[in-house]
Design a protein around this motif. Structure first.
Motif, PDB file in Angstrom:
ATOM      1  N   SER A 131       0.930  -1.166   0.014  1.00  0.00           N
ATOM      2  CA  SER A 131       0.079   0.056   0.096  1.00  0.00           C
ATOM      3  C   SER A 131       0.856   1.194   0.132  1.00  0.00           C
ATOM      4  N   TYR A 132       1.744   1.393   0.801  1.00  0.00           N
ATOM      5  CA  TYR A 132       2.845   2.337   0.989  1.00  0.00           C
ATOM      6  C   TYR A 132       3.573   2.570  -0.106  1.00  0.00           C
ATOM      7  N   SER A 133       4.102   1.370  -0.887  1.00  0.00           N
ATOM      8  CA  SER A 133       4.866   1.613  -1.986  1.00  0.00           C
ATOM      9  C   SER A 133       3.923   2.120  -3.261  1.00  0.00           C
ATOM     10  N   LEU A 134       2.648   1.847  -3.401  1.00  0.00           N
ATOM     11  CA  LEU A 134       1.679   2.178  -4.175  1.00  0.00           C
ATOM     12  C   LEU A 134       1.595   3.887  -4.358  1.00  0.00           C
ATOM     13  N   LEU A 135       1.716   4.133  -3.061  1.00  0.00           N
ATOM     14  CA  LEU A 135       1.447   5.761  -2.737  1.00  0.00           C
ATOM     15  C   LEU A 135       2.657   6.316  -3.347  1.00  0.00           C
ATOM     16  N   GLN A 136       3.856   5.772  -2.904  1.00  0.00           N
ATOM     17  CA  GLN A 136       5.185   6.369  -3.274  1.00  0.00           C
ATOM     18  C   GLN A 136       5.394   6.567  -4.673  1.00  0.00           C
ATOM     19  N   LYS A 137       4.955   5.216  -5.364  1.00  0.00           N
ATOM     20  CA  LYS A 137       5.075   5.265  -6.993  1.00  0.00           C
ATOM     21  C   LYS A 137       3.970   6.189  -7.486  1.00  0.00           C
ATOM     22  N   SER A 138       3.025   6.352  -6.955  1.00  0.00           N
ATOM     23  CA  SER A 138       2.165   7.374  -7.475  1.00  0.00           C
ATOM     24  C   SER A 138       2.450   8.827  -7.220  1.00  0.00           C
ATOM     25  N   GLY A 139       3.619   9.181  -6.736  1.00  0.00           N
ATOM     26  CA  GLY A 139       4.076  10.544  -6.626  1.00  0.00           C
ATOM     27  C   GLY A 139       3.468  11.106  -5.562  1.00  0.00           C
ATOM     28  N   LEU A 140       2.741  10.734  -4.461  1.00  0.00           N
ATOM     29  CA  LEU A 140       2.276  11.347  -3.675  1.00  0.00           C
ATOM     30  C   LEU A 140       3.253  12.137  -2.485  1.00  0.00           C
ATOM     31  N   GLY A 141       4.588  11.365  -2.435  1.00  0.00           N
ATOM     32  CA  GLY A 141       5.383  11.683  -1.546  1.00  0.00           C
ATOM     33  C   GLY A 141       5.140  11.427  -0.023  1.00  0.00           C
ATOM     34  N   PRO A 142       4.722  10.473   0.359  1.00  0.00           N
ATOM     35  CA  PRO A 142       4.366   9.995   1.594  1.00  0.00           C
ATOM     36  C   PRO A 142       5.784  10.255   2.374  1.00  0.00           C
ATOM     37  N   GLU A 143       5.557  10.759   3.777  1.00  0.00           N
ATOM     38  CA  GLU A 143       6.829  10.902   4.467  1.00  0.00           C
ATOM     39  C   GLU A 143       7.102   9.432   5.214  1.00  0.00           C
ATOM     40  N   GLU A 144       8.375   9.272   5.688  1.00  0.00           N
ATOM     41  CA  GLU A 144       8.696   7.997   6.468  1.00  0.00           C
ATOM     42  C   GLU A 144       7.834   7.911   7.551  1.00  0.00           C
ATOM     43  N   PRO A 145       7.305   6.771   7.946  1.00  0.00           N
ATOM     44  CA  PRO A 145       6.022   6.630   9.043  1.00  0.00           C
ATOM     45  C   PRO A 145       6.637   6.976  10.366  1.00  0.00           C
ATOM     46  N   ASN A 146       7.802   6.105  10.514  1.00  0.00           N
ATOM     47  CA  ASN A 146       8.578   6.219  12.016  1.00  0.00           C
ATOM     48  C   ASN A 146       7.738   6.010  12.892  1.00  0.00           C
ATOM     49  N   GLY A 147       6.623   5.074  13.021  1.00  0.00           N
ATOM     50  CA  GLY A 147       6.023   4.616  13.744  1.00  0.00           C
ATOM     51  C   GLY A 147       4.752   5.700  14.381  1.00  0.00           C
ATOM     52  N   ARG A 148       4.601   6.820  13.228  1.00  0.00           N
ATOM     53  CA  ARG A 148       3.508   7.750  13.486  1.00  0.00           C
ATOM     54  C   ARG A 148       2.069   7.012  13.125  1.00  0.00           C
ATOM     55  N   LEU A 149       1.070   7.614  13.497  1.00  0.00           N
ATOM     56  CA  LEU A 149      -0.339   7.258  13.320  1.00  0.00           C
ATOM     57  C   LEU A 149      -0.721   8.128  11.869  1.00  0.00           C
ATOM     58  N   LYS A 150      -0.311   9.417  12.047  1.00  0.00           N
ATOM     59  CA  LYS A 150      -0.602  10.337  10.915  1.00  0.00           C
ATOM     60  C   LYS A 150       0.631  10.703  10.076  1.00  0.00           C
ATOM     61  N   VAL A 151       0.618  10.420   8.921  1.00  0.00           N
ATOM     62  CA  VAL A 151       1.884  10.672   8.257  1.00  0.00           C
ATOM     63  C   VAL A 151       1.467  11.700   7.095  1.00  0.00           C
ATOM     64  N   PRO A 152       1.979  12.805   6.929  1.00  0.00           N
ATOM     65  CA  PRO A 152       1.755  13.756   5.817  1.00  0.00           C
ATOM     66  C   PRO A 152       2.418  13.284   4.512  1.00  0.00           C
ATOM     67  N   CYS A 153       1.912  13.953   3.500  1.00  0.00           N
ATOM     68  CA  CYS A 153       2.413  13.573   1.953  1.00  0.00           C
ATOM     69  C   CYS A 153       3.067  15.036   1.596  1.00  0.00           C
TER      70      CYS A 153
END
Ligand code: PRP
Ligand code: ZN
Length: 289
Positions: free
Chosen positions: A18-40
């Motif tokens: 799921s995370y990789s699809l968002l990355q490949k879609s160019g959304l630029g998700p930040e590294e989660p580092n254990g967070r619940l809410k992660v900005p793009c």
């Protein structure tokens, strides 16, 4: 533009894909580092990393706009909440597995009739009950929220109904798969009131682009102009092939095309038989129809 929130599984079978699809879609998700809410950083979107079972509820309640979840989790939720406000926008090309019935490996299996009277442990009681009803079978459904595979060993149930992917979990617990209840894939879902919003459509177009590009290949080859039609039949492209002149030859052309299907060696051999030479097959990074 309003800020979207997209829920994905925190840790489990679908998290990485799921995370990789968002990355490949160019959304630029930040590294989660254990967070619940992660900005793009490249799209007006926040990711919510939560338990997969909580994803449909978070969308239905409006906490999240959309999400990626296994169709098993969605189906279970929808059978439980008949007025759910969720729609499936896309079936994704990962997370394929099945919800299946499994019994202890030494037990003989004589077909679905054997289910009658069994105690079946599952985290998907609604899907299972639905299945039993449709098949006209009666069994006792034992609801469990986790470690379902341990139920027969613990004497809590005679069989289990759980997700099987590689089959490793079943093997490790001395169980064998005997019947598929339903096939499962990851799906992109959203709230009904957002179904046609510009942002959701934009996300869908990006996902389509990534999924299309993953299977598609750019093919280049040289061949006689007279063989172009036969060649396009063997390697059907997304649109008509591009023909480019070759220096010093009127008869030969360079053919460029995008093929949707996997290019097997057999296909390349057929192209060669039709006179194609210098055949190149290259991956495509992005694609938008
Ligand atoms: C399922 C299932 C097993 C595992 C099976 O859990 O409960 O634990 O996957 O996979 P295998 O056949 O490759 O061993 P799932 O990831 O769906 O999520 P859950 O932990 O949220 O139930
Ligand atoms: Zn879960």
């Amino acid at each position: 533009m309003s800020l979207l929130t997209l829920a994905i599984q925190k840790s489990g079978r679908l998290s990485t894909s799921s995370y990789s699809l968002l990355q490949k879609s160019g959304l630029g998700p930040e590294e989660p580092n254990g967070r619940l809410k992660v900005p793009c950083t490249q799209f007006p979107l926040d990711l919510f990393l939560i338990r997969d079972d909580d994803i449909p509820g978070s969308i239905s309640s409006g906490t999240c706009t959309c999400g990626i979840v296994g169709s098993n989790v969605l189906q279970e939720y929808q059978l439980e909440h008949l007025s759910s406000q969720i729609v499936v926008k896309r079936t994704l090309d990962f997370g394929a597995c099945r919800l299946a019935l499994a019994i202890p490996k030494d037990l003989e299996w004589n077909g679905p009739r054997q289910i009658k009277g069994l105690r079946i442990a599952t985290s998907y009681p609604n899907i299972l009950k639905n299945f039993l009803k449709q098949e006209g079978l009666e069994a006792e459904v034992v609801s469990m929220s986790g470690s379902v595979e341990a139920a027969p060993e613990l004497g809590i149930a005679d069989a289990i109904c759980d997700i099987v992917s590689s089959g490793e979990t079943l093997r490790m617990n001395g169980l064998k798969e005997v019947l598929t209840i339903t096939d499962v894939k990851a799906v992109f879902i959203c709230r009904r009131d957002q179904e046609n919003s510009k942002e959701i459509e934009r996300l869908c177009t990006r996902f389509d682009g990534v999924m299309g590009a993953e299977n598609a290949r750019y093919i280049m080859m040289n061949a006689k102009r007279s063989a172009v039609e036969a060649i396009s039949q063997v390697a059907p492209g997304l649109s008509r092939p591009t023909l480019l002149p070759l220096a010093g030859s009127d008869e030969m052309v360079a053919i460029h095309m995008v093929a949707r299907e996997t290019m097997f060696w057999e296909t390349l051999e057929k192209l060669r038989e039709l006179g194609a030479r210098d055949i190149l097959v290259v991956p495509i990074e992005k694609m938008m129809a």
